[in-house]
Write an enzyme that holds these catalytic residues in place. Sequence first.
Site, PDB file in Angstrom:
ATOM      1  N   GLY A 152     -21.053 -15.915  45.946  1.00  0.00           N
ATOM      2  CA  GLY A 152     -22.002 -15.612  47.018  1.00  0.00           C
ATOM      3  C   GLY A 152     -21.449 -14.802  48.173  1.00  0.00           C
ATOM      4  CG  ASN A 162     -22.590  -8.800  47.340  1.00  0.00           C
ATOM      5  OD1 ASN A 162     -22.525  -7.799  48.055  1.00  0.00           O
ATOM      6  ND2 ASN A 162     -21.918  -8.920  46.210  1.00  0.00           N
ATOM      7  CG  HIS A 181     -24.138  -2.644  38.373  1.00  0.00           C
ATOM      8  ND1 HIS A 181     -24.278  -3.640  37.432  1.00  0.00           N
ATOM      9  CD2 HIS A 181     -23.292  -1.736  37.837  1.00  0.00           C
ATOM     10  CE1 HIS A 181     -23.557  -3.333  36.363  1.00  0.00           C
ATOM     11  NE2 HIS A 181     -22.941  -2.185  36.588  1.00  0.00           N
ATOM     12  CD  GLU A 238     -20.111  -5.572  44.774  1.00  0.00           C
ATOM     13  OE1 GLU A 238     -20.944  -6.482  44.793  1.00  0.00           O
ATOM     14  OE2 GLU A 238     -19.257  -5.468  43.865  1.00  0.00           O
TER      15      GLU A 238
END
Length: 210
Positions: free
Chosen positions: A16, A18, A113, A183
Amino acid sequence: MKRAQLKIGVLVSGGGSNLQAIIDAIRKKKLPAEIMLVISNKANAGALERARKFNIPTKVLDPKSYPDREAYTSEVTDTLKNNGVELVCLAGFMCILTPYFAQSFPLRALNIHPALLPAFGGAGMYGHHVHEAVIKSGAKYSGCTVHFVDEGCDSGPIVLQQVVKVLDHDTADSLAKRILRYEHDIYPQAIKYFALGKLIIEGKRVKIKK
Ligand code: GAR
Protein backbone atom coordinates in the site's frame (compact mmCIF):
# COMPACT_ATOMS: atom_id res chain seq x y z
CA MET A 1 -16.14 28.79 -2.22
CA LYS A 2 -14.81 25.42 -1.08
CA ARG A 3 -14.00 23.07 -3.97
CA ALA A 4 -15.93 19.78 -3.91
CA GLN A 5 -13.82 16.79 -2.96
CA LEU A 6 -13.60 13.96 -5.45
CA LYS A 7 -14.86 10.76 -3.81
CA ILE A 8 -12.39 7.98 -4.49
CA GLY A 9 -12.25 4.27 -3.75
CA VAL A 10 -8.90 2.47 -3.69
CA LEU A 11 -8.35 -1.20 -4.55
CA VAL A 12 -5.25 -2.80 -3.02
CA SER A 13 -3.55 -6.16 -2.51
CA GLY A 14 -0.17 -5.43 -0.98
CA GLY A 15 1.93 -3.06 1.07
CA GLY A 16 0.00 0.00 0.00
CA SER A 17 2.78 2.51 -0.57
CA ASN A 18 0.78 4.01 -3.44
CA LEU A 19 -2.27 4.23 -1.19
CA GLN A 20 -0.03 6.01 1.32
CA ALA A 21 1.09 8.50 -1.34
CA ILE A 22 -2.57 9.27 -2.08
CA ILE A 23 -3.39 9.64 1.63
CA ASP A 24 -0.37 11.94 2.10
CA ALA A 25 -1.29 14.12 -0.87
CA ILE A 26 -4.83 14.52 0.49
CA ARG A 27 -3.58 15.32 3.98
CA LYS A 28 -1.16 17.91 2.62
CA LYS A 29 -4.11 19.42 0.74
CA LYS A 30 -2.38 18.80 -2.58
CA LEU A 31 -5.22 16.60 -3.78
CA PRO A 32 -8.88 17.68 -3.52
CA ALA A 33 -10.17 14.19 -2.80
CA GLU A 34 -11.62 12.03 -0.07
CA ILE A 35 -11.08 8.27 0.22
CA MET A 36 -14.50 6.71 0.79
CA LEU A 37 -13.29 3.13 1.02
CA VAL A 38 -10.27 0.86 0.59
CA ILE A 39 -11.02 -2.64 -0.68
CA SER A 40 -8.46 -5.44 -0.48
CA ASN A 41 -8.64 -8.95 -1.89
CA LYS A 42 -6.27 -10.04 0.88
CA ALA A 43 -7.01 -9.86 4.60
CA ASN A 44 -3.32 -9.45 5.47
CA ALA A 45 -2.52 -6.63 3.03
CA GLY A 46 -0.34 -3.98 4.70
CA ALA A 47 -2.39 -1.38 2.85
CA LEU A 48 -5.33 -2.10 5.18
CA GLU A 49 -3.26 -1.07 8.20
CA ARG A 50 -2.29 2.16 6.48
CA ALA A 51 -5.95 2.96 5.82
CA ARG A 52 -7.10 2.09 9.34
CA LYS A 53 -4.44 4.38 10.80
CA PHE A 54 -6.24 7.29 9.13
CA ASN A 55 -9.75 6.01 9.94
CA ILE A 56 -10.48 5.26 6.32
CA PRO A 57 -13.17 2.57 5.96
CA THR A 58 -11.80 -0.76 4.72
CA LYS A 59 -13.34 -3.92 3.36
CA VAL A 60 -11.80 -7.28 2.54
CA LEU A 61 -13.41 -9.02 -0.41
CA ASP A 62 -11.79 -12.41 -0.97
CA PRO A 63 -12.29 -13.81 -4.50
CA LYS A 64 -12.32 -17.33 -3.04
CA SER A 65 -15.63 -16.56 -1.33
CA TYR A 66 -17.37 -16.04 -4.70
CA PRO A 67 -18.42 -18.67 -7.24
CA ASP A 68 -16.58 -17.00 -10.14
CA ARG A 69 -14.80 -13.88 -11.32
CA GLU A 70 -18.06 -12.34 -12.58
CA ALA A 71 -19.68 -12.61 -9.14
CA TYR A 72 -16.55 -11.21 -7.51
CA THR A 73 -16.38 -8.30 -9.94
CA SER A 74 -20.06 -7.50 -9.29
CA GLU A 75 -19.46 -7.42 -5.54
CA VAL A 76 -16.41 -5.14 -5.83
CA THR A 77 -18.19 -2.83 -8.28
CA ASP A 78 -21.44 -2.63 -6.34
CA THR A 79 -19.59 -2.00 -3.07
CA LEU A 80 -17.75 0.94 -4.67
CA LYS A 81 -21.00 2.33 -6.09
CA ASN A 82 -22.85 1.93 -2.80
CA ASN A 83 -20.15 3.98 -1.11
CA GLY A 84 -20.59 6.89 -3.49
CA VAL A 85 -17.23 6.38 -5.23
CA GLU A 86 -16.74 8.63 -8.27
CA LEU A 87 -13.22 7.53 -9.23
CA VAL A 88 -11.68 4.12 -8.52
CA CYS A 89 -7.90 3.95 -8.04
CA LEU A 90 -6.28 0.56 -8.47
CA ALA A 91 -3.12 0.74 -6.38
CA GLY A 92 -1.25 -2.55 -6.57
CA PHE A 93 -4.50 -4.50 -6.97
CA MET A 94 -3.47 -7.94 -8.21
CA CYS A 95 -6.86 -9.28 -9.30
CA ILE A 96 -8.17 -9.13 -12.82
CA LEU A 97 -11.80 -8.00 -12.86
CA THR A 98 -14.23 -8.78 -15.68
CA PRO A 99 -15.33 -6.09 -18.19
CA TYR A 100 -18.35 -5.33 -15.97
CA PHE A 101 -16.04 -3.25 -13.77
CA ALA A 102 -14.73 -1.02 -16.58
CA GLN A 103 -18.24 -0.74 -18.03
CA SER A 104 -19.53 0.43 -14.64
CA PHE A 105 -16.77 3.03 -14.23
CA PRO A 106 -16.11 4.18 -17.83
CA LEU A 107 -13.10 6.52 -17.75
CA ARG A 108 -13.70 6.64 -14.01
CA ALA A 109 -11.03 4.17 -12.92
CA LEU A 110 -7.24 4.58 -12.92
CA ASN A 111 -4.45 2.05 -12.50
CA ILE A 112 -0.74 2.41 -11.78
CA HIS A 113 1.54 0.01 -13.62
CA PRO A 114 5.27 -0.38 -12.86
CA ALA A 115 6.54 -0.16 -16.46
CA LEU A 116 6.19 1.99 -19.55
CA LEU A 117 3.01 0.70 -21.17
CA PRO A 118 2.25 -0.61 -23.71
CA ALA A 119 5.52 -2.49 -23.06
CA PHE A 120 5.62 -5.06 -20.28
CA GLY A 121 1.88 -5.03 -19.60
CA GLY A 122 -0.98 -7.51 -19.94
CA ALA A 123 -1.88 -10.79 -18.27
CA GLY A 124 0.82 -12.10 -15.92
CA MET A 125 2.65 -8.76 -15.91
CA TYR A 126 2.31 -7.57 -12.35
CA GLY A 127 4.62 -6.78 -9.45
CA HIS A 128 8.07 -8.38 -9.66
CA HIS A 129 7.19 -10.25 -12.88
CA VAL A 130 7.26 -6.92 -14.69
CA HIS A 131 10.71 -5.95 -13.43
CA GLU A 132 12.13 -9.41 -14.09
CA ALA A 133 10.88 -9.24 -17.67
CA VAL A 134 12.35 -5.76 -18.14
CA ILE A 135 15.77 -6.85 -16.89
CA LYS A 136 15.70 -10.04 -18.97
CA SER A 137 14.83 -8.04 -22.09
CA GLY A 138 17.91 -5.83 -21.78
CA ALA A 139 15.77 -2.67 -22.00
CA LYS A 140 17.72 0.44 -20.99
CA TYR A 141 14.66 2.26 -19.68
CA SER A 142 11.59 1.32 -17.70
CA GLY A 143 9.33 3.46 -15.56
CA CYS A 144 5.72 3.70 -14.52
CA THR A 145 2.39 4.51 -16.09
CA VAL A 146 -0.94 5.78 -14.80
CA HIS A 147 -3.72 4.84 -17.20
CA PHE A 148 -7.48 4.59 -17.33
CA VAL A 149 -8.87 1.10 -16.89
CA ASP A 150 -10.68 -0.21 -19.93
CA GLU A 151 -12.05 -3.66 -20.70
CA GLY A 152 -8.61 -5.00 -21.57
CA CYS A 153 -5.60 -5.63 -19.37
CA ASP A 154 -3.30 -2.57 -18.97
CA SER A 155 -4.66 -1.24 -22.26
CA GLY A 156 -6.61 1.92 -21.36
CA PRO A 157 -5.69 5.52 -22.27
CA ILE A 158 -2.39 6.64 -20.73
CA VAL A 159 -2.55 9.66 -18.41
CA LEU A 160 1.04 10.06 -17.12
CA GLN A 161 4.33 8.22 -17.44
CA GLN A 162 7.73 8.58 -15.84
CA VAL A 163 10.88 7.13 -17.39
CA VAL A 164 13.41 5.44 -15.09
CA LYS A 165 16.83 4.24 -16.28
CA VAL A 166 17.63 0.55 -15.91
CA LEU A 167 21.13 0.27 -14.44
CA ASP A 168 23.58 -2.50 -15.38
CA HIS A 169 23.66 -3.89 -11.84
CA ASP A 170 19.88 -3.68 -11.29
CA THR A 171 17.96 -6.62 -9.89
CA ALA A 172 14.17 -6.83 -10.12
CA ASP A 173 14.07 -5.61 -6.52
CA SER A 174 16.35 -2.62 -6.93
CA LEU A 175 14.56 -1.54 -10.09
CA ALA A 176 11.14 -1.98 -8.43
CA LYS A 177 12.22 0.17 -5.51
CA ARG A 178 13.54 2.97 -7.71
CA ILE A 179 10.41 2.98 -9.89
CA LEU A 180 8.08 2.92 -6.87
CA ARG A 181 9.40 6.32 -5.74
CA TYR A 182 8.22 7.82 -9.02
CA GLU A 183 4.88 6.00 -8.81
CA HIS A 184 4.28 7.95 -5.62
CA ASP A 185 4.68 11.21 -7.57
CA ILE A 186 2.72 10.49 -10.70
CA TYR A 187 -0.26 8.67 -9.17
CA PRO A 188 -1.48 11.50 -6.91
CA GLN A 189 -0.67 13.93 -9.74
CA ALA A 190 -2.84 12.02 -12.21
CA ILE A 191 -5.70 11.82 -9.70
CA LYS A 192 -5.36 15.55 -9.15
CA TYR A 193 -5.66 16.24 -12.87
CA PHE A 194 -8.80 14.09 -12.92
CA ALA A 195 -10.24 15.81 -9.85
CA LEU A 196 -9.66 19.24 -11.38
CA GLY A 197 -11.30 18.20 -14.66
CA LYS A 198 -8.06 18.69 -16.57
CA LEU A 199 -8.09 15.44 -18.54
CA ILE A 200 -9.43 15.49 -22.07
CA ILE A 201 -9.72 12.00 -23.52
CA GLU A 202 -9.63 11.67 -27.29
CA GLY A 203 -9.64 7.97 -28.14
CA LYS A 204 -6.40 6.56 -26.76
CA ARG A 205 -4.84 9.99 -26.20
CA VAL A 206 -5.28 11.85 -22.94
CA LYS A 207 -4.55 15.55 -23.15
CA ILE A 208 -3.91 17.60 -20.03
CA LYS A 209 -5.46 21.05 -19.96
CA LYS A 210 -3.07 23.83 -18.94
C1 GAR B 1 3.35 -1.11 -7.46
O1 GAR B 1 4.65 -1.16 -7.99
C2 GAR B 1 2.34 -1.12 -8.59
O2 GAR B 1 2.74 -0.40 -9.72
C3 GAR B 1 2.26 -2.58 -8.90
O3 GAR B 1 2.28 -3.20 -7.63
C4 GAR B 1 3.03 -2.40 -6.71
C5 GAR B 1 2.18 -2.15 -5.50
O4 GAR B 1 2.91 -1.51 -4.50
N1 GAR B 1 1.06 -2.89 -9.62
C6 GAR B 1 0.98 -3.83 -10.55
O5 GAR B 1 1.91 -4.55 -10.85
C7 GAR B 1 -0.38 -3.95 -11.20
N2 GAR B 1 -0.26 -4.55 -12.49
P1 GAR B 1 2.18 -0.82 -3.25
O6 GAR B 1 1.24 -1.87 -2.66
O7 GAR B 1 3.32 -0.48 -2.33
O8 GAR B 1 1.44 0.38 -3.75
